[in-house]
Every structure is written in C-alpha cells, then in structure tokens.
Design an enzyme around this catalytic site. Structure first.
Site, PDB file in Angstrom:
ATOM      1  N   GLU A 267      -3.960  -0.842   1.596  1.00 12.79           N
ATOM      2  CA  GLU A 267      -4.009  -1.668   2.798  1.00 12.79           C
ATOM      3  C   GLU A 267      -4.480  -3.087   2.487  1.00 12.79           C
ATOM      4  O   GLU A 267      -3.934  -4.064   3.006  1.00 12.79           O
ATOM      5  CB  GLU A 267      -4.917  -1.049   3.855  1.00 12.79           C
ATOM      6  CG  GLU A 267      -4.897  -1.850   5.153  1.00 12.79           C
ATOM      7  CD  GLU A 267      -5.709  -1.227   6.265  1.00 12.79           C
ATOM      8  OE1 GLU A 267      -5.557  -1.692   7.408  1.00 12.79           O
ATOM      9  OE2 GLU A 267      -6.503  -0.297   6.009  1.00 12.79           O
TER      10      GLU A 267
ATOM     11  N   GLY B 201      -3.854  -4.806   9.160  1.00  9.69           N
ATOM     12  CA  GLY B 201      -3.175  -3.521   9.075  1.00  9.69           C
ATOM     13  C   GLY B 201      -3.242  -2.789  10.400  1.00  9.69           C
ATOM     14  O   GLY B 201      -4.303  -2.695  11.013  1.00  9.69           O
TER      15      GLY B 201
ATOM     16  N   HIS C 255      -1.296  11.532  -1.582  1.00 16.05           N
ATOM     17  CA  HIS C 255      -1.947  11.530  -2.885  1.00 16.05           C
ATOM     18  C   HIS C 255      -1.346  12.690  -3.689  1.00 16.05           C
ATOM     19  O   HIS C 255      -1.386  13.833  -3.239  1.00 16.05           O
ATOM     20  CB  HIS C 255      -3.455  11.708  -2.739  1.00 16.05           C
ATOM     21  CG  HIS C 255      -4.058  10.746  -1.758  1.00 16.05           C
ATOM     22  ND1 HIS C 255      -4.011   9.384  -1.923  1.00 16.05           N
ATOM     23  CD2 HIS C 255      -4.704  10.959  -0.595  1.00 16.05           C
ATOM     24  CE1 HIS C 255      -4.623   8.798  -0.900  1.00 16.05           C
ATOM     25  NE2 HIS C 255      -5.047   9.740  -0.076  1.00 16.05           N
ATOM     26  N   VAL C 256      -0.805  12.371  -4.864  1.00 17.27           N
ATOM     27  CA  VAL C 256      -0.082  13.395  -5.620  1.00 17.27           C
ATOM     28  C   VAL C 256      -0.735  13.775  -6.941  1.00 17.27           C
ATOM     29  O   VAL C 256      -0.347  14.759  -7.559  1.00 17.27           O
ATOM     30  CB  VAL C 256       1.392  12.983  -5.853  1.00 17.27           C
ATOM     31  CG1 VAL C 256       2.112  12.839  -4.521  1.00 17.27           C
ATOM     32  CG2 VAL C 256       1.487  11.681  -6.643  1.00 17.27           C
TER      33      VAL C 256
ATOM     34  N   HIS D 230       9.992  -4.932   4.861  1.00 15.82           N
ATOM     35  CA  HIS D 230      10.424  -5.590   6.104  1.00 15.82           C
ATOM     36  C   HIS D 230       9.511  -6.778   6.359  1.00 15.82           C
ATOM     37  O   HIS D 230       8.290  -6.647   6.343  1.00 15.82           O
ATOM     38  CB  HIS D 230      10.348  -4.625   7.292  1.00 15.82           C
ATOM     39  CG  HIS D 230      10.588  -5.303   8.606  1.00 15.82           C
ATOM     40  ND1 HIS D 230      11.850  -5.695   9.022  1.00 15.82           N
ATOM     41  CD2 HIS D 230       9.729  -5.686   9.587  1.00 15.82           C
ATOM     42  CE1 HIS D 230      11.747  -6.289  10.208  1.00 15.82           C
ATOM     43  NE2 HIS D 230      10.469  -6.283  10.558  1.00 15.82           N
TER      44      HIS D 230
ATOM     45  N   GLY E 111       9.278  -9.282   9.328  1.00 14.87           N
ATOM     46  CA  GLY E 111       9.618  -9.815  10.638  1.00 14.87           C
ATOM     47  C   GLY E 111       8.666 -10.928  11.014  1.00 14.87           C
ATOM     48  O   GLY E 111       7.773 -11.304  10.248  1.00 14.87           O
TER      49      GLY E 111
END
Length: 137
Positions: free
Chosen positions: A60, A78, A85-86, A103, A105
């Site tokens: 973040e 944010g 989490h792997v 993105h 914008g």
C-alpha cells in the site's frame, strides 16, 4: 518512475514506512515503482517470519508513493488493499516489492504489487486502489 521527491517527504518525519524499514527505489519505467524491506524485529511475527500485515503495508505504501509521484500536489490515499500471501520469509531476508500501474484514472489508480524474496520467489500478490485527491483551484 522517479520517486526521489516523494522519498524526501517520507524521510522528513516518522511514519509507517520508516518505522517498518521501507526503502523506495526509482525505476526506468513510468508505470512501475519498487521498494525493499529487510525482514527484522520491526516487521516480523513473533515466530520470526515476515508479518502479512507488514507485506500489505509495504504494497500500500509503494502504491501510494507511485501515485504521488504521478500526481504532484495531490494527496493519494489507499481505499482498498487485497492480497494473498503464498510463501513465508524468515527474519534476515530482504523482500522487494514491484508495483505496476494497471489503471490511471483522474481519481482512481489501481496497482498490482508483487513481493518477492532474495531468490525471486513470490511471497505476496497485492492489489491496491488509490483515491487521488486533487486540490481545489
């Protein structure tokens, strides 16, 4: 993306980024940014692994730095963070977060952030949405 201006703002006063040991790094691409964080007593669980909350905070904060670099004079905050989490990372290792803007914008930026360990294994995959607050004229 040049993040030097934002780094100088971050380093002026204590904040979450400095408390957890985040280091932001400029990149050559305009839609990417990068950060590193050493896993130590500031950001680990009691079991000696990188805290999932610290990983989300890294993602973040990195996305916030990226959006702020793209929008000088704006406040970028944010509004949504979602991550998986792997793999665990032990204290003593360093993780690197790679953010890519998916993105851009006028009021919303969406970032995809991958956090990897020193051997390049994926630790966490995080999506961050930032709200860009423009100053009124």
């Amino acid at each position: 993306m040049n993040v030097e201006r934002i780094k100088s703002i971050i380093e002026k006063a204590p904040n979450l980024s400095t408390a957890l040991g985040m280091e932001f790094i400029s990149t050559d691409d305009d839609d990417t940014c990068m950060a590193r964080m050493h896993v130590d007593e500031r950001n680990r669980q009691p079991f000696g692994f990188l805290s999932g909350g610290a990983s989300l905070a890294l993602a973040e904060n990195l996305a916030g730095v990226g959006s702020s670099a793209l929008c000088p004079g704006c406040a970028c905050v944010g509004i949504e963070v979602s991550g998986s989490h792997v793999k665990a990372v032990c204290e003593g290792d360093t993780v690197t977060a790679y953010g890519r803007l998916s993105h851009r914008g006028n009021t919303l930026h969406v970032w995809n952030v991958e956090i990897r360990d020193t051997v390049g294994d994926l630790i966490s995959s995080v999506r961050v949405t930032n709200y860009v607050i423009r100053q009124k004229s």
